[in-house]
Design an enzyme around this catalytic site. Structure first.
Site, PDB file in Angstrom:
ATOM      1  CB  SER A 190      15.789  91.922   7.225  1.00 11.81           C
ATOM      2  OG  SER A 190      16.510  93.031   6.772  1.00 11.81           O
ATOM      3  CB  THR A 224       7.691  97.588   3.750  1.00  8.98           C
ATOM      4  OG1 THR A 224       7.876  98.953   3.577  1.00  8.98           O
ATOM      5  CG2 THR A 224       6.589  97.077   4.389  1.00  8.98           C
ATOM      6  CG  HIS A 225      10.713  92.879   6.959  1.00  8.23           C
ATOM      7  ND1 HIS A 225      11.025  92.722   8.012  1.00  8.23           N
ATOM      8  CD2 HIS A 225      11.746  93.621   6.315  1.00  8.23           C
ATOM      9  CE1 HIS A 225      12.484  93.051   8.133  1.00  8.23           C
ATOM     10  NE2 HIS A 225      12.680  93.595   7.204  1.00  8.23           N
ATOM     11  CE  LYS A 227      18.988  93.485   5.070  1.00 12.45           C
ATOM     12  NZ  LYS A 227      19.599  94.595   4.265  1.00 12.45           N
ATOM     13  N   GLY A 228      22.047  92.856  10.111  1.00 10.88           N
ATOM     14  CA  GLY A 228      22.149  93.092  11.636  1.00 10.88           C
ATOM     15  C   GLY A 228      22.076  94.276  11.941  1.00 10.88           C
TER      16      GLY A 228
END
EC number: 2.8.2.-
Length: 273
Positions: A113, A233-234, A24-25
Site C-alpha cells: 500500500s 488498487t494495488h 498506511k495502517g
C-alpha cells in the site's frame, strides 16, 4: 475540519492523546471516526511536530490545536511518529501520561500500500520487486527501504517502551477497522475514557470502495467517505515476492504479538490464502 457546531470559545490545549502510527495502517479512518465523538477535538492535518517541527516549540504546537471545552480531549495524528527515534522521548517530555494509539496492519499489505501511494505520485520509480530486494537471486530483503522497515513493528515498539508503559499504548487492528469498525472504535473510546458514542449506527459499508464509511454527522449533509487516495488498487506483485516477504516478517510479527500481548492473526490470514 470540525462541524459547524464547534464553539468558538474554549481554549487551545496540548493533546492528551496521539495517533502515532502507522503509515498506511488506517490512521485517517480512525481519526475521522473518533472525530465523530462530541468529546473529541482533533486537528485534521498532520502537524508533524515531534518529527519535523520540533524546533518550533510547544507554543507553536499548542496553537495548531483546536479549541476545546473542559472535559474534551484534544488529539492529533502523525503516523511517522511511530518510526521516529526521537519521538518517544519528546512526547514523554511534553506529558508522560500522553495516551498513544497505533493502528497496525499486516506488514506485507502495508508495504504494498505504501509503495502504491508513492507510485501514484512518482510513476517513474522502480518496481516493488526491485526495491524490496537487496539481492533477488538470494532472496535478501532490503530492510532499509522505508516501505519494508515501517512494518518491523517490534523494532519500533522497543523504542516506545523505554518511555511509556504498554498500558498507555493502544494497538488498533487496521484489518478489524474495516471488518468491524464499531468493535474497534469501542476499544478506542474505552481507552480514551470516553462514553461509547461512536457505534455501528455511525458506519455503513461502501461497496465501491470496499470499506466502511461514516454516516453523515448530524451537522453536515453528506456521508463522510475517505478521499480518492484511499482504497487504491494495488499493483500485481509476484507471489514469490509476497511469500518471501511473509517469511521475512513472520519472526518480527511473532515478537510483536508477544510484546503487545495481542495476536493480530496475520499468519492465519496467510495460510487462508
Amino acid at each position: 475540519g470540525g462541524g459547524s457546531t464547534t464553539p468558538d470559545y474554549g481554549e487551545k490545549r496540548l493533546p492528551q492523546a496521539l495517533i502515532i502510527g502507522v503509515k498506511k495502517g488506517g490512521t485517517r479512518a480512525l481519526l475521522e471516526a473518533i472525530r465523530a465523538h462530541p468529546d473529541v477535538r482533533a486537528v485534521g492535518t498532520e502537524p508533524h511536530f515531534f518529527d519535523r517541527n520540533y524546533e518550533k516549540g510547544l507554543e507553536w504546537y499548542r496553537n495548531v490545536m483546536p479549541k476545546t471545552l473542559e472535559g474534551q480531549i484534544t488529539m492529533e495524528k502523525t503516523p511517522s511518529y511511530f518510526v521516529t527515534n526521537e519521538a518517544p522521548r519528546r512526547i514523554h517530555s511534553m506529558a508522560k501520561d500522553t495516551k498513544l494509539i497505533v493502528v497496525v496492519r499486516n506488514p506485507v499489505t502495508r508495504a504494498i500500500s505504501d509503495y502504491t501511494q508513492t507510485l501514484s505520485k512518482k510513476p517513474e520509480i522502480p518496481t516493488f520487486e526491485v526495491l524490496a530486494f537487496k539481492n533477488r537471486t538470494l532472496g535478501l530483503i532490503d530492510a532499509s527501504w522505508s516501505a519494508i522497515r515501517i512494518g518491523i513493528y517490534a523494532l519500533h515498539l522497543e523504542n516506545w517502551l523505554q518511555y511509556f508503559p504498554l498500558s498507555q499504548i493502544l494497538f488498533v487492528s487496521g484489518e478489524r477497522l474495516i471488518t468491524d469498525p464499531a468493535g474497534e472504535m469501542a476499544k478506542v473510546q474505552d481507552f480514551l475514557g470516553l462514553k461509547r458514542i461512536v457505534t455501528e449506527k455511525h458506519f455503513y459499508f461502501n461497496k465501491t470502495k470496499g470499506f466502511p464509511c461514516l454516516k453523515k454527522p448530524e451537522d453536515s449533509s453528506a456521508p463522510r467517505c475517505l478521499g480518492k487516495s484511499k482504497g487504491r488498487t494495488h499493483p500485481k506483485i509476484d507471489p514469490d515476492v509476497i511469500h518471501r516477504l511473509r517469511k521475512f516478517y513472520r519472526p518480527f510479527n511473532v515478537m510483536f504479538y508477544q510484546m503487545t500481548g495481542q495476536d493480530f492473526q496475520w499468519e492465519q490470514e496467510e495460510s487462508d490464502k
